[in-house]
Design a protein around this motif. Structure first.
Motif, short mmCIF file in Angstrom:
data_model
loop_
_atom_site.label_atom_id
_atom_site.label_comp_id
_atom_site.label_asym_id
_atom_site.label_seq_id
_atom_site.Cartn_x
_atom_site.Cartn_y
_atom_site.Cartn_z
N TYR A 140 -5.38 10.97 3.42
CA TYR A 140 -5.33 10.21 4.63
C TYR A 140 -3.81 10.53 5.32
O TYR A 140 -2.77 10.52 4.67
CB TYR A 140 -5.38 8.79 4.24
N ILE A 161 -9.40 0.65 0.75
CA ILE A 161 -9.76 1.41 2.09
C ILE A 161 -10.95 0.70 2.46
O ILE A 161 -11.64 0.17 1.46
CB ILE A 161 -9.90 2.72 2.17
N LEU A 176 -7.14 1.28 6.29
CA LEU A 176 -6.56 1.24 5.09
C LEU A 176 -5.90 -0.32 5.23
O LEU A 176 -5.37 -0.83 6.03
CB LEU A 176 -5.12 2.22 5.02
#
Length: 189
Positions: A140, A161, A176
């Motif tokens: 990410y 997540i 997130l």
């Protein structure tokens, strides 16, 4: 009959370059639309992250993520030969009592699922007593300098997540959360 090279020689260069540029823009547009469709129409699944080897914490401006569903016991294999590295697999997920999705079976091809089950596509990285599976959502990207906070939360198992999973099994990180609170939302564009 003219050969193909003679035909291309007759086309002005600016038209050839313009066509090549339009094709490249169209391909980039298709990638963006594909991601937007996953995020917009995919089924949301909540995944628990887990700590990873500290040597892989942060590479540049992204955080490396591992999931409980990345390690799958071979006892849930539904098809022989799935334990080979590089093999594509479809993992059936179902929410547990804590609300996190967990792997309940692994298949070589897509299978029917009933709500609230979801089928996510991945590939086997290694086999043995457990399968190591990657789903394409293991990194990410974050703004520079903000990865440490996510790493610390991940290592304390406070980072989760929400991923969108398309009907084809493709997944994309949608959000997130730290301690259940959103910290990053993935924009559609």
């Amino acid at each position: 009959m003219m050969n193909l090279a003679a035909v291309f020689d007759r086309i002005p260069k600016f038209i050839s370059f313009g066509a090549a540029g339009l094709i490249q823009i169209a391909l980039i547009g298709l990638m963006v639309v594909d991601r937007v469709m996953i995020l917009r129409t995919g089924v949301d699944v909540t995944l628990q992250t887990r700590p990873l080897d500290p040597r892989d914490f942060l590479r540049g401006d992204y955080v490396v993520l591992g999931y409980d569903i990345s390690t799958v016991p071979t006892s849930v294999l539904k098809d022989e030969g799935l334990a080979r590295s590089g093999r594509p697999v479809f993992v059936k997920l179902a929410p547990n009592r804590d609300g996190f999705h967990e792997a309940i079976s692994v298949h070589a091809a897509p299978v029917d699922v009933a709500s609230p089950e979801v089928l996510i596509r991945g590939h086997v990285v290694s086999g043995g007593r457990t399968l190591q599976v990657r789903y394409g959502i293991e990194r990410y990207f974050v703004p520079e300098g903000e990865g440490r906070k996510l790493e610390n939360a991940r290592n304390q198992r406070k980072l989760t997540i929400v991923a969108a999973v398309a009907p084809t099994g493709r997944a994309a990180i949608k959000r997130l959360l730290i301690d259940g609170e959103p910290v990053y939302d993935e924009p559609w564009f």
